[in-house]
Design a protein around this motif. Structure first.
Motif, PDB file in Angstrom:
ATOM      1  N   VAL A  21      -2.899 -17.426 -24.634  1.00  0.00           N
ATOM      2  CA  VAL A  21      -3.639 -16.849 -23.504  1.00  0.00           C
ATOM      3  C   VAL A  21      -5.077 -16.588 -23.933  1.00  0.00           C
ATOM      4  CG1 VAL A  21      -3.842 -14.896 -21.935  1.00  0.00           C
ATOM      5  CG2 VAL A  21      -1.574 -15.804 -22.480  1.00  0.00           C
ATOM      6  N   VAL A  22      -5.235 -16.000 -25.092  1.00  0.00           N
ATOM      7  CA  VAL A  22      -6.570 -15.678 -25.609  1.00  0.00           C
ATOM      8  C   VAL A  22      -7.348 -16.957 -25.914  1.00  0.00           C
ATOM      9  CG1 VAL A  22      -7.846 -14.459 -27.407  1.00  0.00           C
ATOM     10  CG2 VAL A  22      -5.673 -13.535 -26.577  1.00  0.00           C
ATOM     11  N   ASN A  34      -0.665 -21.977 -19.333  1.00  0.00           N
ATOM     12  CA  ASN A  34      -1.175 -20.822 -20.036  1.00  0.00           C
ATOM     13  C   ASN A  34      -2.692 -20.933 -20.210  1.00  0.00           C
ATOM     14  OD1 ASN A  34      -1.922 -18.918 -21.981  1.00  0.00           O
ATOM     15  ND2 ASN A  34       0.026 -19.028 -23.038  1.00  0.00           N
ATOM     16  N   MET A  35      -3.118 -21.861 -21.068  1.00  0.00           N
ATOM     17  CA  MET A  35      -4.536 -21.982 -21.365  1.00  0.00           C
ATOM     18  C   MET A  35      -5.363 -22.306 -20.123  1.00  0.00           C
ATOM     19  SD  MET A  35      -4.051 -24.136 -24.889  1.00  0.00           S
ATOM     20  CE  MET A  35      -5.775 -24.548 -25.060  1.00  0.00           C
ATOM     21  N   PHE A  36      -4.883 -23.264 -19.296  1.00  0.00           N
ATOM     22  CA  PHE A  36      -5.614 -23.628 -18.083  1.00  0.00           C
ATOM     23  C   PHE A  36      -5.703 -22.452 -17.130  1.00  0.00           C
ATOM     24  CE2 PHE A  36      -5.575 -25.390 -13.716  1.00  0.00           C
ATOM     25  CZ  PHE A  36      -6.763 -26.103 -13.756  1.00  0.00           C
ATOM     26  N   GLN A  37      -4.592 -21.736 -16.969  1.00  0.00           N
ATOM     27  CA  GLN A  37      -4.566 -20.582 -16.072  1.00  0.00           C
ATOM     28  C   GLN A  37      -5.526 -19.494 -16.556  1.00  0.00           C
ATOM     29  OE1 GLN A  37      -2.612 -21.015 -13.374  1.00  0.00           O
ATOM     30  NE2 GLN A  37      -1.854 -22.935 -14.221  1.00  0.00           N
ATOM     31  N   GLY A  45      -7.532 -31.717 -20.280  1.00  0.00           N
ATOM     32  CA  GLY A  45      -6.923 -32.839 -20.988  1.00  0.00           C
ATOM     33  C   GLY A  45      -5.641 -32.460 -21.681  1.00  0.00           C
ATOM     34  N   PHE A  46      -5.661 -31.376 -22.423  1.00  0.00           N
ATOM     35  CA  PHE A  46      -4.466 -30.933 -23.133  1.00  0.00           C
ATOM     36  C   PHE A  46      -3.373 -30.523 -22.150  1.00  0.00           C
ATOM     37  CE2 PHE A  46      -1.914 -27.608 -25.207  1.00  0.00           C
ATOM     38  CZ  PHE A  46      -1.513 -28.289 -26.359  1.00  0.00           C
ATOM     39  N   SER A  47      -3.769 -29.846 -21.064  1.00  0.00           N
ATOM     40  CA  SER A  47      -2.812 -29.376 -20.073  1.00  0.00           C
ATOM     41  C   SER A  47      -2.087 -30.542 -19.414  1.00  0.00           C
ATOM     42  CB  SER A  47      -3.528 -28.543 -19.003  1.00  0.00           C
ATOM     43  OG  SER A  47      -4.170 -27.437 -19.580  1.00  0.00           O
ATOM     44  N   ASP A  48      -2.869 -31.521 -18.934  1.00  0.00           N
ATOM     45  CA  ASP A  48      -2.273 -32.694 -18.301  1.00  0.00           C
ATOM     46  C   ASP A  48      -1.341 -33.425 -19.256  1.00  0.00           C
ATOM     47  OD1 ASP A  48      -3.531 -32.229 -15.942  1.00  0.00           O
ATOM     48  OD2 ASP A  48      -4.916 -33.913 -16.050  1.00  0.00           O
ATOM     49  N   ALA A  49      -1.805 -33.603 -20.471  1.00  0.00           N
ATOM     50  CA  ALA A  49      -1.029 -34.377 -21.436  1.00  0.00           C
ATOM     51  C   ALA A  49       0.323 -33.733 -21.710  1.00  0.00           C
ATOM     52  CB  ALA A  49      -1.822 -34.515 -22.739  1.00  0.00           C
ATOM     53  N   MET A  50       0.343 -32.459 -21.978  1.00  0.00           N
ATOM     54  CA  MET A  50       1.589 -31.781 -22.333  1.00  0.00           C
ATOM     55  C   MET A  50       2.569 -31.740 -21.160  1.00  0.00           C
ATOM     56  SD  MET A  50       1.893 -30.616 -25.508  1.00  0.00           S
ATOM     57  CE  MET A  50       1.544 -32.341 -25.814  1.00  0.00           C
ATOM     58  N   ILE A  51       2.082 -31.378 -19.987  1.00  0.00           N
ATOM     59  CA  ILE A  51       2.978 -31.233 -18.835  1.00  0.00           C
ATOM     60  C   ILE A  51       3.473 -32.596 -18.341  1.00  0.00           C
ATOM     61  CG2 ILE A  51       3.053 -30.584 -16.395  1.00  0.00           C
ATOM     62  CD1 ILE A  51       1.535 -28.080 -17.083  1.00  0.00           C
TER      63      ILE A  51
END
Length: 498
Positions: A435-436, A198-201, A448-454
Motif C-alpha cells: 500500500v505504501v 493494491n498499488m494502483f488503488q 504496467g505491473f497491475s495489468d500484467a499481474m492481474i
C-alpha cells in the motif's frame, strides 16, 4: 528542520520509485507480450480473454441474458438459507466481489482507455463486459463446486481449488496440469493483490487526494509514503477480521458510493442530454480505429478489452474466491449471481464514466492528465466542487477494493504455504507494505505491473476451465429442471407490516 524534512520526504518517494519501477516494467514486458496484427500490436492475453469469453457465451447459449432474472431473485435473497455451508449471503458475496471490481477500474481505467484508444475503445469495453458475463458465470460456479470446508467452519474456494480438484480425477496428465496451473494462478493472484488491487488503488487515491489539497503546491505532494501509511493502517483494521468483516464493510460502502457516483454521472449526462446521441455516434464510428492512435480497429479493440478485463476481471478468476464463500448448496446459483458483476461494473458504470469524459470534451484537450485526474477534470468542469466528492468516492472505492483483494491474495497465499495464523499475518503485513509502495510510484509503472499481474491470472484459469465446460452445462441444465419441477423453492417472505 522543515527544509530537511521536505528533502527527506521527497527522497523517500523518489528512492522507492527508483527501486520498484524497473521491476514493474520488466514484469509488464514479460507478461503483456504483444502479437503484431496488422498495424496493431495486441497483447496475447487480451486475445486469450476475448476467445474464452466468446466461447463461453456461445457454449452456454447466451447465459449472459437467460440467467439474469433468476440471478436477480438470488441476489434479492429469495433463496438464502443460512443452514447451507458458507459464510456470507448471495448479496454479500456479490458486494464483496463488486468491491474488488467497481471502483478505480471504472473511474481511472476508463479515462486511460479513452486517452489511449479514443472514444472507440468504449464500445469494445461494453462488448467485453457483456461477453465476460459468461466467463464470470463459469468460474464462479466452479469456485463454489470445488471449494473446501475448513475445520473452523470457514470455506476456501477459487481457481486454485477448481484447477487442482476439478482436474484431479481426469487422468494423470490432466491431474498434473491442474496442480501446476493452480500453483501458477496462486502466484499471479498474490502478485495481482499487490499490484492492481493494491498499488494502483493506493496510487490513484493519493493522486486524487493531492489534487483536492492544492495539487503540486499541496503539503502532501511529496509525501505519498505518509498517505500510504495512514491508508495501510485503515486497511489493516478490516482485513484482520476475515471475510465476514470484509463482507460487512463492503456491503455498506459499495452500494452507497455507487449510488453517489452513478447519480453524479447521470446528472452530468442529463445536463448534456442533447449531446448524448452524438457521443454514442462518435464512440461507435471510432471503434474501428479510422483515426485512432492505438493502431486501427484491432488496436482500439485491444485497449478496450484490456481495460475491461482489468475493470471486471472476467476470466481472470479472482472474483470466484469471494463468491466461493457464499451460503448455498447449488454452485450454479452463485454463477447466476455473478452475472451481475460485469454487467454493473463494465456495461453500466464504465459506460457512464466514458459518457461524462466525452460529453465534457476533456478527452480531446491536451491537458496532460490521465487516469482519475482526467475523470475528475470532466466532472469538475460541470459540477463545481464535485472533485472533492469524487476524491472521497475514489478513496472509499479503492479502500473496498484493497480489502477485498487482501482476502483473495491471502487465500492464494495459504494455498501455496498452508494455513496458520503466522502465515496469514505474514501475508497481511506484506500487503500493507505494498500500500505504501503504491503511493510513491509513477502511474505508468503501476499500470504496467497491475495489468500484467492481474491479466496473467487468465492463462491458467481459462485453460483449466476448458476441460470442465461439459459438467457445468450439465449442472446448469439440472438446475433449470429443478426450478421448473419445484425442487428448488424460494423461501417464504415474512408479511410486510403495515
Amino acid at each position: 528542520m522543515s527544509i530537511a524534512f521536505d528533502l527527506d520526504a521527497r527522497s523517500i518517494d523518489e528512492t522507492i520509485d527508483a527501486w520498484i519501477s524497473p521491476i514493474a516494467t520488466f514484469v509488464q514486458d514479460l507478461i503483456l507480450f504483444p502479437l503484431p496484427l496488422g498495424d496493431a500490436r495486441v497483447p496475447f492475453v487480451v486475445l486469450w480473454l476475448v476467445a474464452g469469453a466468446v466461447l463461453f457465451t456461445l457454449y452456454f447459449r447466451f447465459i449472459n441474458v437467460r440467467g439474469l432474472a433468476q440471478g436477480f431473485r438470488l441476489v434479492r435473497g429469495d433463496y438464502d438459507d443460512p443452514s447451507h455451508a458458507g459464510e456470507v449471503t448471495h448479496f454479500q458475496a456479490l458486494a464483496t466481489a463488486l468491491s474488488g471490481t467497481v471502483g478505480l477500474g471504472n473511474i481511472a481505467g476508463v479515462a486511460i482507455a479513452v486517452s489511449v484508444g479514443g472514444p472507440g475503445a468504449v464500445p469494445w469495453m461494453m462488448l467485453a463486459g457483456f461477453l465476460g458475463m459468461a466467463s464470470k458465470f463459469l468460474e464462479c460456479t466452479l469456485g463454489v463446486k470445488y471449494r473446501i470446508e475448513n475445520d473452523d467452519g470457514t470455506v476456501s474456494g477459487g481457481p486454485m481449488w477448481t484447477l487442482s480438484r476439478g482436474l484431479a480425477g481426469r487422468g494423470p496428465v490432466l491431474a498434473r496440469l491442474g496442480t501446476v496451473c493452480a500453483a501458477i494462478f496462486a502466484v499471479f493472484c498474490i502478485g495481482g493483490s499487490f499490484g492492481g488491487a493494491n498499488m494502483f488503488q493506493a496510487n490513484q487515491s493519493f493522486e486524487q487526494f493531492v489534487g483536492i489539497t492544492g495539487g503540486e503546491a499541496s503539503w502532501w505532494a511529496d509525501r505519498g509514503w505518509l498517505f500510504g501509511m495512514i491508508l495501510a493502517a485503515l486497511v489493516g483494521l478490516v482485513i484482520l477480521g476475515g471475510i465476514r468483516s470484509i463482507a460487512r464493510v463492503t456491503s455498506k460502502i459499495v452500494p452507497v458510493m455507487a449510488v453517489i457516483y452513478v447519480g453524479a454521472a447521470l446528472l452530468v449526462i442529463g445536463l448534456n442530454l442533447g449531446e448524448v446521441p452524438a457521443a454514442f455516434a462518435l464512440m461507435f464510428s471510432s471503434m474501428f480505429g479510422i483515426e485512432s492512435v492505438a493502431g486501427g480497429a484491432l488496436g482500439v479493440l485491444a485497449v478496450g478489452f484490456q481495460r475491461a478485463a482489468f475493470s471486471s476481471e472476467a476470466g481472470v478468476g479472482s472474483a470466484a474466491i469471494a463468491h466461493s464463500a457464499v451460503q448455498t448448496d447449488r454452485p450454479v446459483a452463485e454463477g447466476l449471481v455473478a452475472l451481475y458483476e460485469p454487467m454493473i461494473d463494465t456495461v453500466i458504470v464504465c459506460t457512464l464514466t466514458a459518457l461524462v469524459i466525452i460529453l465534457t470534451g476533456v478527452w480531446d484537450v491536451d491537458t496532460g492528465l490521465s487516469g482519475v485526474e482526467l475523470t475528475s477534470r470532466a466532472f469538475g468542469s460541470v459540477l463545481d466542487g464535485f472533485p472533492v466528492v469524487l476524491a472521497i468516492a475514489v478513496i472509499l472505492f479503492a479502500y473496498s477494493t484493497m480489502i477485498a483483494w487482501a482476502y483473495y491474495g491471502m487465500k492464494a497465499w495459504t494455498y501455496l504455504f498452508g494455513r496458520s495464523p503466522t502465515k496469514e499475518m505474514a501475508y497481511k503485513l506484506l500487503f500493507l507494505v505494498f500500500v505504501v509502495i503504491g503511493t510513491t510510484m509513477e502511474l505508468g509503472a503501476v499500470i504496467g505491473f497491475s495489468d500484467a499481474m492481474i491479466l496473467a491470472m487468465a492463462f491458467p484459469n481459462l485453460l483449466g476451465m476448458l476441460f470442465l465446460l461439459p459438467e457445468v452445462r450439465r449442472d446448469l441444465q439440472a438446475y433449470w429442471q429443478d426450478l421448473a419441477s419445484g425442487t428448488v423453492v424460494a423461501r417464504k417472505r415474512a408479511p410486510v407490516q403495515r
